[in-house]
Write a protein that holds these residues in place. Structure first.
Motif, short mmCIF file in Angstrom:
data_model
loop_
_atom_site.label_atom_id
_atom_site.label_comp_id
_atom_site.label_asym_id
_atom_site.label_seq_id
_atom_site.Cartn_x
_atom_site.Cartn_y
_atom_site.Cartn_z
N GLU A 78 0.53 -0.78 -0.01
CA GLU A 78 0.21 -0.15 -0.06
C GLU A 78 0.45 0.86 -0.04
O GLU A 78 2.22 1.43 0.83
N GLY A 79 0.73 2.23 -0.24
CA GLY A 79 1.28 3.85 -0.50
C GLY A 79 1.02 4.19 1.38
O GLY A 79 0.22 3.30 2.14
N ASP A 80 2.57 4.86 0.99
CA ASP A 80 2.55 5.80 2.50
C ASP A 80 1.66 6.12 3.14
O ASP A 80 0.86 6.76 2.64
N VAL A 81 1.31 6.25 4.76
CA VAL A 81 0.21 6.58 5.32
C VAL A 81 1.30 7.78 6.81
O VAL A 81 2.25 7.46 6.61
N SER A 82 0.52 8.93 6.91
CA SER A 82 1.18 10.50 7.66
C SER A 82 -0.59 10.33 8.59
O SER A 82 -1.41 10.42 7.95
N PRO A 83 0.19 10.18 9.71
CA PRO A 83 -0.84 10.80 10.65
C PRO A 83 -0.65 11.80 11.38
O PRO A 83 0.75 12.26 11.83
N VAL A 84 -1.24 13.01 11.63
CA VAL A 84 -1.20 14.47 11.28
C VAL A 84 -1.79 15.01 12.77
O VAL A 84 -3.36 14.56 12.87
N TYR A 85 -1.76 15.34 14.13
CA TYR A 85 -2.22 15.34 15.32
C TYR A 85 -2.19 17.04 15.50
O TYR A 85 -1.12 17.96 15.18
N TRP A 86 -3.58 17.75 16.60
CA TRP A 86 -3.58 19.01 16.86
C TRP A 86 -4.37 18.29 17.95
O TRP A 86 -5.06 17.71 18.14
N THR A 87 -3.58 19.39 18.67
CA THR A 87 -4.29 19.00 20.33
C THR A 87 -4.67 20.78 20.76
O THR A 87 -3.98 21.68 20.61
N MET A 88 -5.62 20.92 20.91
CA MET A 88 -6.27 22.36 20.87
C MET A 88 -7.37 22.50 22.73
O MET A 88 -7.73 21.56 23.14
N LEU A 89 -7.75 23.00 22.65
CA LEU A 89 -8.27 23.45 23.53
C LEU A 89 -9.64 24.70 23.24
O LEU A 89 -9.77 25.16 23.18
N ALA A 90 -10.94 23.58 24.38
CA ALA A 90 -11.99 23.77 23.98
C ALA A 90 -12.61 25.02 24.40
O ALA A 90 -12.11 25.51 25.05
N PRO A 91 -13.43 25.57 23.40
CA PRO A 91 -13.81 26.89 24.47
C PRO A 91 -14.75 26.62 25.23
O PRO A 91 -15.18 26.06 25.69
N SER A 92 -15.03 28.38 25.71
CA SER A 92 -15.74 28.27 27.27
C SER A 92 -17.46 28.42 26.42
O SER A 92 -17.07 29.62 25.59
N VAL A 93 -18.26 27.63 27.29
CA VAL A 93 -19.61 27.76 26.53
C VAL A 93 -20.02 28.04 27.25
O VAL A 93 -19.85 27.07 28.34
N SER A 94 -21.68 28.62 27.78
CA SER A 94 -22.72 28.54 28.03
C SER A 94 -23.70 27.41 28.05
O SER A 94 -24.03 26.70 29.65
N THR A 95 -23.56 27.10 26.95
CA THR A 95 -24.87 25.83 26.91
C THR A 95 -23.84 25.15 26.03
O THR A 95 -23.30 25.05 25.10
N THR A 96 -24.89 23.60 25.68
CA THR A 96 -23.82 23.09 25.41
C THR A 96 -24.13 23.47 23.32
O THR A 96 -25.21 23.12 23.20
N GLN A 97 -23.27 22.78 22.99
CA GLN A 97 -23.20 23.38 21.81
C GLN A 97 -22.60 21.99 20.25
O GLN A 97 -22.13 21.05 21.55
N SER A 98 -22.94 22.35 19.48
CA SER A 98 -22.13 21.43 18.07
C SER A 98 -21.65 22.43 17.82
O SER A 98 -22.02 23.24 16.98
N LYS A 99 -20.03 21.55 17.59
CA LYS A 99 -18.80 22.98 16.48
C LYS A 99 -18.69 21.93 15.38
O LYS A 99 -18.52 20.52 15.65
N SER A 100 -18.11 22.28 14.75
CA SER A 100 -17.70 21.78 13.18
C SER A 100 -15.64 22.08 13.36
O SER A 100 -15.87 23.30 13.27
N LEU A 101 -15.40 20.96 12.80
CA LEU A 101 -13.93 21.41 12.19
C LEU A 101 -13.34 20.83 10.99
O LEU A 101 -13.78 19.99 10.86
N LYS A 102 -12.55 21.60 10.16
CA LYS A 102 -12.31 21.31 8.80
C LYS A 102 -11.16 21.87 8.61
O LYS A 102 -10.35 22.49 9.56
N ALA A 103 -10.57 20.88 7.66
CA ALA A 103 -9.10 20.40 7.86
C ALA A 103 -9.28 20.37 6.26
O ALA A 103 -10.00 19.78 5.12
N ARG A 104 -8.20 20.94 5.26
CA ARG A 104 -7.34 20.35 4.08
C ARG A 104 -6.08 21.06 4.13
O ARG A 104 -4.93 21.39 4.60
N ILE A 105 -5.90 19.76 3.35
CA ILE A 105 -4.23 19.14 2.72
C ILE A 105 -3.83 20.05 1.03
O ILE A 105 -5.04 20.11 0.24
N THR A 106 -3.05 20.53 0.79
CA THR A 106 -2.26 20.64 0.10
C THR A 106 -1.38 19.65 -0.17
O THR A 106 -0.32 19.71 0.38
#
Length: 169
Positions: A78-106
């Motif tokens: 199979e072709g090579d595989v590469s993992p990429v990691y990010w560690t982030m802090l969730a924002p402070s929210v007063s009510t439960t919310q749904s958020k989306s993350l998006k990434a772009r590969i070039t």
């Protein structure tokens, strides 16, 4: 004609925990794999929509994965595989919310294509007709598919000994 889609790099995983508490750390994983015919170079992964998440000190939204070799189909590798990691802090929210993350590969990638070109005399062209000279094209497996559409053969009139033909894609 039938459309075929080819690929260079594909995203095999883009995941994190399904929920996180306000202000807590969130680890995000993005995994890419080369399934094309050429080595992918200068690979950058950019987390461009962060949904108010912030990065730990020194962390950036852009990561470099370097290069990935293609599969070796003859050896069944199979072709090579590469993992990429990010560690982030969730924002402070007063009510439960749904958020989306998006990434772009070039990345940089080499795609190749070839075709046959017929040069025939007027006599041969008149005798067999344009349909006798089929155009066949090939394209590498990559992020860009190239297809050369059939063209009638070029006719050479008597008396011309040298002719240069320039083709542009």
């Amino acid at each position: 004609p039938i459309k075929t889609y080819t690929y260079g790099l594909i995203v095999t995983d883009f995941s994190s925990l399904s929920s996180v508490d306000s202000g807590e750390e969130l680890d995000v994983l993005l995994t890419v794999q080369n399934i094309g015919d050429s080595t992918a170079k200068n690979i950058d992964a950019n987390l461009y929509q962060k949904a108010d998440f912030t990065f730990d000190d020194g962390e950036t939204p852009e990561k470099t994965a370097g290069y990935l070799y293609p599969p070796d189909r003859e050896l069944g590798l199979e072709g090579d595989v590469s993992p990429v990691y990010w560690t982030m802090l969730a924002p402070s929210v007063s009510t439960t919310q749904s958020k989306s993350l998006k990434a772009r590969i070039t990345y940089d990638y080499k795609s190749t294509a070839s075709t046959n070109i017929y040069l025939v005399s007027k006599q041969e062209y008149d005798e067999f007709g344009a349909d006798a000279f089929k155009t066949y094209s090939t394209s590498s497996v990559g992020p860009l598919s190239l297809e050369v559409l059939p063209l009638p053969p070029y006719r050479l009139a008597p008396g011309r000994t040298n002719q240069t033909i320039h083709l542009g894609l």
